[in-house]
Write a protein that holds these residues in place. Structure first.
Motif, mmCIF file in Angstrom:
data_model
loop_
_atom_site.group_PDB
_atom_site.id
_atom_site.type_symbol
_atom_site.label_atom_id
_atom_site.label_comp_id
_atom_site.label_asym_id
_atom_site.label_seq_id
_atom_site.Cartn_x
_atom_site.Cartn_y
_atom_site.Cartn_z
ATOM 1 N N ILE A 248 0.824 -1.206 0.000
ATOM 2 C CA ILE A 248 0.000 0.000 0.000
ATOM 3 C C ILE A 248 0.858 1.255 0.000
ATOM 4 O O ILE A 248 0.539 2.249 -0.643
ATOM 5 N N SER A 249 1.971 1.231 0.714
ATOM 6 C CA SER A 249 2.893 2.365 0.737
ATOM 7 C C SER A 249 3.937 2.183 -0.367
ATOM 8 O O SER A 249 4.207 1.061 -0.800
ATOM 9 N N ASN A 250 4.501 3.297 -0.826
ATOM 10 C CA ASN A 250 5.611 3.188 -1.783
ATOM 11 C C ASN A 250 6.946 3.472 -1.106
ATOM 12 O O ASN A 250 7.966 3.629 -1.774
ATOM 13 N N GLY A 251 6.933 3.531 0.243
ATOM 14 C CA GLY A 251 8.151 3.755 0.993
ATOM 15 C C GLY A 251 8.710 2.464 1.577
ATOM 16 O O GLY A 251 8.375 1.366 1.135
ATOM 17 N N LYS A 252 9.529 2.599 2.599
ATOM 18 C CA LYS A 252 10.221 1.450 3.182
ATOM 19 C C LYS A 252 9.675 1.113 4.562
ATOM 20 O O LYS A 252 8.976 1.918 5.195
ATOM 21 N N VAL A 253 10.003 -0.097 5.009
ATOM 22 C CA VAL A 253 9.704 -0.507 6.370
ATOM 23 C C VAL A 253 11.013 -0.780 7.104
ATOM 24 O O VAL A 253 11.986 -1.260 6.507
ATOM 25 N N LEU A 254 11.035 -0.461 8.375
ATOM 26 C CA LEU A 254 12.180 -0.722 9.236
ATOM 27 C C LEU A 254 11.801 -1.875 10.163
ATOM 28 O O LEU A 254 10.819 -1.787 10.900
ATOM 29 N N ALA A 255 12.563 -2.961 10.101
ATOM 30 C CA ALA A 255 12.252 -4.161 10.869
ATOM 31 C C ALA A 255 12.809 -4.047 12.288
ATOM 32 O O ALA A 255 14.023 -3.913 12.466
ATOM 33 N N VAL A 256 11.913 -4.132 13.267
ATOM 34 C CA VAL A 256 12.311 -4.116 14.674
ATOM 35 C C VAL A 256 11.698 -5.346 15.343
ATOM 36 O O VAL A 256 10.481 -5.484 15.413
ATOM 37 N N LYS A 257 12.557 -6.240 15.811
ATOM 38 C CA LYS A 257 12.098 -7.518 16.367
ATOM 39 C C LYS A 257 11.933 -7.379 17.881
ATOM 40 O O LYS A 257 12.904 -7.107 18.604
ATOM 41 N N VAL A 258 10.704 -7.565 18.350
ATOM 42 C CA VAL A 258 10.435 -7.537 19.793
ATOM 43 C C VAL A 258 9.705 -8.800 20.242
ATOM 44 O O VAL A 258 9.491 -8.994 21.443
ATOM 45 N N LEU A 259 9.320 -9.637 19.291
ATOM 46 C CA LEU A 259 8.632 -10.893 19.589
ATOM 47 C C LEU A 259 9.506 -12.059 19.152
ATOM 48 O O LEU A 259 10.166 -12.000 18.103
ATOM 49 N N SER A 260 9.469 -13.116 19.914
ATOM 50 C CA SER A 260 10.311 -14.271 19.657
ATOM 51 C C SER A 260 9.832 -15.054 18.440
ATOM 52 O O SER A 260 8.784 -14.758 17.860
ATOM 53 N N ASP A 261 10.602 -16.066 18.092
ATOM 54 C CA ASP A 261 10.233 -16.926 16.976
ATOM 55 C C ASP A 261 9.061 -17.830 17.317
ATOM 56 O O ASP A 261 8.594 -18.582 16.463
ATOM 57 N N GLN A 262 8.591 -17.751 18.549
ATOM 58 C CA GLN A 262 7.374 -18.459 18.954
ATOM 59 C C GLN A 262 6.183 -17.502 19.023
ATOM 60 O O GLN A 262 5.096 -17.903 19.419
ATOM 61 N N GLY A 263 6.395 -16.237 18.674
ATOM 62 C CA GLY A 263 5.297 -15.292 18.581
ATOM 63 C C GLY A 263 4.918 -14.609 19.875
ATOM 64 O O GLY A 263 3.795 -14.119 20.015
ATOM 65 N N TRP A 264 5.820 -14.551 20.850
ATOM 66 C CA TRP A 264 5.513 -13.830 22.085
ATOM 67 C C TRP A 264 6.708 -12.963 22.461
ATOM 68 O O TRP A 264 7.821 -13.159 22.015
ATOM 69 N N GLY A 265 6.433 -11.970 23.292
ATOM 70 C CA GLY A 265 7.484 -11.078 23.755
ATOM 71 C C GLY A 265 7.086 -10.457 25.068
ATOM 72 O O GLY A 265 6.116 -10.878 25.702
ATOM 73 N N THR A 266 7.821 -9.455 25.489
ATOM 74 C CA THR A 266 7.552 -8.828 26.776
ATOM 75 C C THR A 266 7.305 -7.341 26.604
ATOM 76 O O THR A 266 7.740 -6.719 25.615
ATOM 77 N N SER A 267 6.603 -6.769 27.574
ATOM 78 C CA SER A 267 6.325 -5.333 27.530
ATOM 79 C C SER A 267 7.618 -4.522 27.540
ATOM 80 O O SER A 267 7.692 -3.463 26.909
#
Length: 788
Positions: A248-267
């Motif tokens: 939908i956008s013609n710009g870029k996304v910046l990837a920031v990982k806060v969730l684990s490879d099991q799909g959960w993370g912490t506040s």
């Protein structure tokens, strides 16, 4: 019901994990045990006030007092770890109130909203409503056959109007991305705070960049789950490469990982990720497709920073089909209360402007049994309703497509979704997680048009331009807080979207929510027009159609009329700034260069305008003097006959019928002069409904000379019906491929009252190479020559 069309992703995860090869986990992070509760056992998050200058030192001292150790420090925040069997509440109580401590809270577990993977037969877009005659719709095949004229490097090229992957995600056309997609102004960066992104995915390479991995504490935000890559594809996937959707956008996304490879993370990790994006000057938009049931001070404070740094934040409302608040999305609503110890503790929510909570729209129409009789009556089916899993309530502000959303999944390395999809590079997913990137990308697009906008401005534009949600409820609902889990409703859903009508209350009321309309938010509309050969009634193949700004006279878009033709020879003129337009046509053998073909067209925000007779461009072949009459297409059961009358001389004309008084034996003027009926080109195409509502007259030349004797009167009759003449009628006069005059009967003007009571209208006079309009609104005294 739709619930049968999906399987819980938990089942998919178990299956996928069981299929992972033994070597695959070594390429990903180590898999810690997934916490069963709402917070991580043996961990606390401590927020310090500004008086604490050395956070690590103060945190270390506090940790030592409770036999804990510091495991993470960022800004004025620290995470401490201690015996998992210890009472978290008791430890927190010992630390609260210590000098410099603003809050102490559990390290809350945040999970991906319980998304649902579609079944083997997800919804796929096959046709798009353009409000055409006879309620016809344009198929995706027809849309992809349309052509646009572009000038590149001094060369004129005819290219497809739409990318070949534009309609892979039905959400694109639903929000109007098909209207605005050619817009070249670059969108700012969107920060995807999620499971990471496969930045080497062919559909994302060059459009996605690594930010940071707060789970593994490194700079490579790989996505071994797949959720973040799916979100990123909806936002920024490359267009027109035949892979997955068009972003939908013609710009870029910046990837920031806060969730684990099991799909959960912490506040704590999520707050760190939010702060990372808030401090990145290139980033203007944050996407948070995650959450939990408890409000967190550390997340609230991070969002406070982001909002005050001018960022716009879109957050998923959750997939529990409940009106209970879901965090951090609920912080976007002024109805939410700031958490204890947060910067706004004890006061009002000051961060809701510039953030939105996002619900999910279902992919297909929904039956809501509004009268509660268990029968699917007329008027009880709606499009744009809540997906069966979407959270709802007064705290949910904007809704967007979230069911059967097709987007990218990792291919550069093993992932949970990749294993389940058996190596595919894209997949259909359901969830408010999928709805949220539609909104985040829309915000980026809006910002591209005006970089001076604030985040509150962007939110205001999205909300003000959005379509009102459809409010409809089933009166049999027992518990209005549990959505599709309720046992009382008799239709497919307990509501389309709920409002405060018994048994629903103000807490569930969605009256102020809107449906995302990207094109309207950008102030863009489109025109669908239908060019025809006026004589044969066939598509005007080879023609070009231009949308011309009626104020500036600037050409804004040009479409080409090329086969194959389906139901209609339709062309789309897109990405038009809202306002009035004229249409011009150029066609070899028909026009002498560009000629006006339609006036008073209007590009409406977020709409493909197509449902008026002006959108039918009726062009005669070049040569001689020709008059084309058009009338409203919805009157295709009625005939408006056109006549040419020469009272005082024998005309050099050719016509199929000489008017001899037989059709109207009581007309006293039938013996005066000569009258010919226009030949007409109309064809029965749909169940004997005459959809081509026009007629054409040709005045032939006298030998080789262009000599047309006398004043020919252009007359119309609706054969005594008396109603068709009280509708819109357009008359266009042509000479040798040029428009030389015309008149539109403006039946809405005050001068046209009273409306015609007789069945004739004198439109104009033809003489030589000129056409002179006589009457724009009709008169009872239709005959210009009175017989004694």
């Amino acid at each position: 019901m739709k619930k049968t069309r999906v399987v819980h992703l938990l089942i998919a995860l178990l299956l996928a994990l069981s299929l992972l090869p033994a070597a695959a986990p070594a390429q990903a992070q180590a898999a810690p045990a997934v916490p069963e509760g709402e917070f991580v056992p043996g961990e606390l998050v401590i927020g310090f006030d500004a008086s604490v200058k050395v956070v690590m030192g103060q945190a270390t001292a506090l940790a030592g007092s409770v036999d804990a150790q510091v495991v993470k420090v960022f800004d004025q925040t620290a995470v401490i770890s201690f015996d998992p069997a210890a009472d978290v509440t008791a430890v927190a109580a010992r630390l609260a109130g210590q000098p410099g401590v603003r809050f102490v809270e559990p390290n809350y577990v945040r999970r991906l909203p319980e998304q649902l993977l579609t079944s083997a037969e997800p919804f796929q877009l096959k046709e798009v409503d353009r409000k055409l005659p006879n309620k016809q719709k344009l198929t995706v095949e027809e849309l992809l056959s349309m052509r646009t004229v572009k000038r590149t490097g001094g060369k004129v090229q005819v290219i497809p109007t739409y990318p070949n992957d534009e309609f892979e995600n039905w959400g694109n056309s639903w929000i109007g991305h098909d209207i605005i997609w050619p817009e070249k102004k670059m969108s700012p960066v969107v920060c995807v705070i999620d499971t990471g992104v496969d930045i080497n995915h062919p559909d994302l390479k060059g459009r996605a960049i690594n930010g940071y991995d707060f789970v593994n504490d490194d700079k490579i935000a790989d996505d071994h789950y797949g959720h973040g890559t799916h979100v990123a594809g909806t936002i920024a996937a490359k267009a027109n490469n035949g892979m997955g959707p068009a972003g939908i956008s013609n710009g870029k996304v910046l990837a920031v990982k806060v969730l684990s490879d099991q799909g959960w993370g912490t506040s704590a990790d999520i707050a760190a990720g939010i702060r990372y994006c808030a401090n990145n000057k290139a980033v203007k938009v944050l996407n948070l497709s995650l959450g939990g049931s408890e409000g967190s001070a550390v997340e609230y404070d991070a969002l406070h920073l982001a909002v005050n740094q001018g960022k716009f934040v879109a957050m998923a409302a959750g997939n529990a089909s409940t009106s209970e608040m879901h965090y951090p999305a609920a912080f976007a609503s002024p109805l939410s209360v700031p958490p204890v110890g947060s910067v706004d503790d004890g006061g009002a929510n000051t961060i809701h402007e510039g953030m939105v909570s996002v619900g999910a729209i279902a992919s297909e129409e929904t039956w809501v049994d509004m009268d509660g009789n268990g029968i699917d009556d007329d008027g009880e089916y709606f499009e744009g309703c809540a997906a069966y899993f979407s959270n709802y309530g007064a705290w949910v502000e904007i809704v967007a497509p979230g069911e059967d959303i097709f987007s990218t999944i990792p291919v550069s390395y093993p992932s949970v979704l990749g294993q389940y999809m058996m190596g595919s590079d894209a997949a259909y997913l359901n969830g408010t997680s999928m709805a949220t990137p539609h909104v985040a990308a829309a915000a980026a697009r809006v910002w591209s048009l005006d970089k001076k906008l604030t985040n509150a401005d962007v939110e205001g534009i999205l909300m003000d331009s959005g379509r009102p949600v459809i409010l409809a409820v089933d009166p049999n609902v027992v518990d209005p807080t549990v959505g599709s889990s309720d046992s009382g409703y008799l239709g497919e859903m307990p509501f389309c979207w709920p409002f405060a009508d018994v048994p629903f209350t103000a807490a569930e009321d969605m009256e102020n929510a809107v449906e995302l309309d990207l094109a309207a938010a950008m102030g863009r509309g489109a025109l669908t027009v239908f060019p025809y050969d006026a004589v044969t009634g066939l598509p005007l193949a080879g023609a070009q159609v231009a949308a011309v700004d009626a104020v500036t006279n600037k050409v804004m878009d040009i479409a080409a009329v090329e086969p194959p033709f389906y139901t209609f020879p339709a062309v789309d003129l897109i990405n038009l700034p809202v306002g009035p337009y004229n249409a011009r046509v150029k066609a070899k053998g028909y026009t002498a260069g560009w000629q006006p073909a339609a006036m008073d067209l209007f590009a409406t925000p977020g709409v493909f305008e197509s449902n008026s007779a002006e959108h039918f461009l009726v062009i005669p072949p070049a040569g001689d003097f020709q008059v084309v009459s058009q009338w409203d297409w919805w009157n295709f059961f009625d005939e408006l006959d056109s006549y040419l009358w020469l009272p005082d001389a024998t005309p050099f004309i050719v016509g199929p019928e000489k008017y001899d008084g037989i059709m109207y034996p009581n007309n006293p003027y039938s013996e005066v002069g000569a009258m010919w009926e226009f030949p007409f080109a109309r064809y029965q195409r749909f169940d004997e409904e005459d959809l081509q509502t026009w007629e054409v007259l040709s005045i032939k030349r006298a030998g080789a000379k262009v000599k047309l004797p006398g004043d020919y009167q252009v007359l119309f009759t609706d054969n005594g019906d008396g109603t068709l003449l009280n509708q819109w009628i357009k008359v266009t006069a042509w000479f040798n491929g040029k428009v030389i005059g015309g008149v539109v009967r403006d039946f809405t003007a005050d001068a046209c009252d009273p409306l015609l009571t007789e069945a004739w209208w004198h439109a104009g006079t033809v003489n030589g190479k000129t056409f002179t309009a006589v009457d724009a609104c009709g008169t009872d005294a239709i005959w210009p020559y009175i017989i004694p």
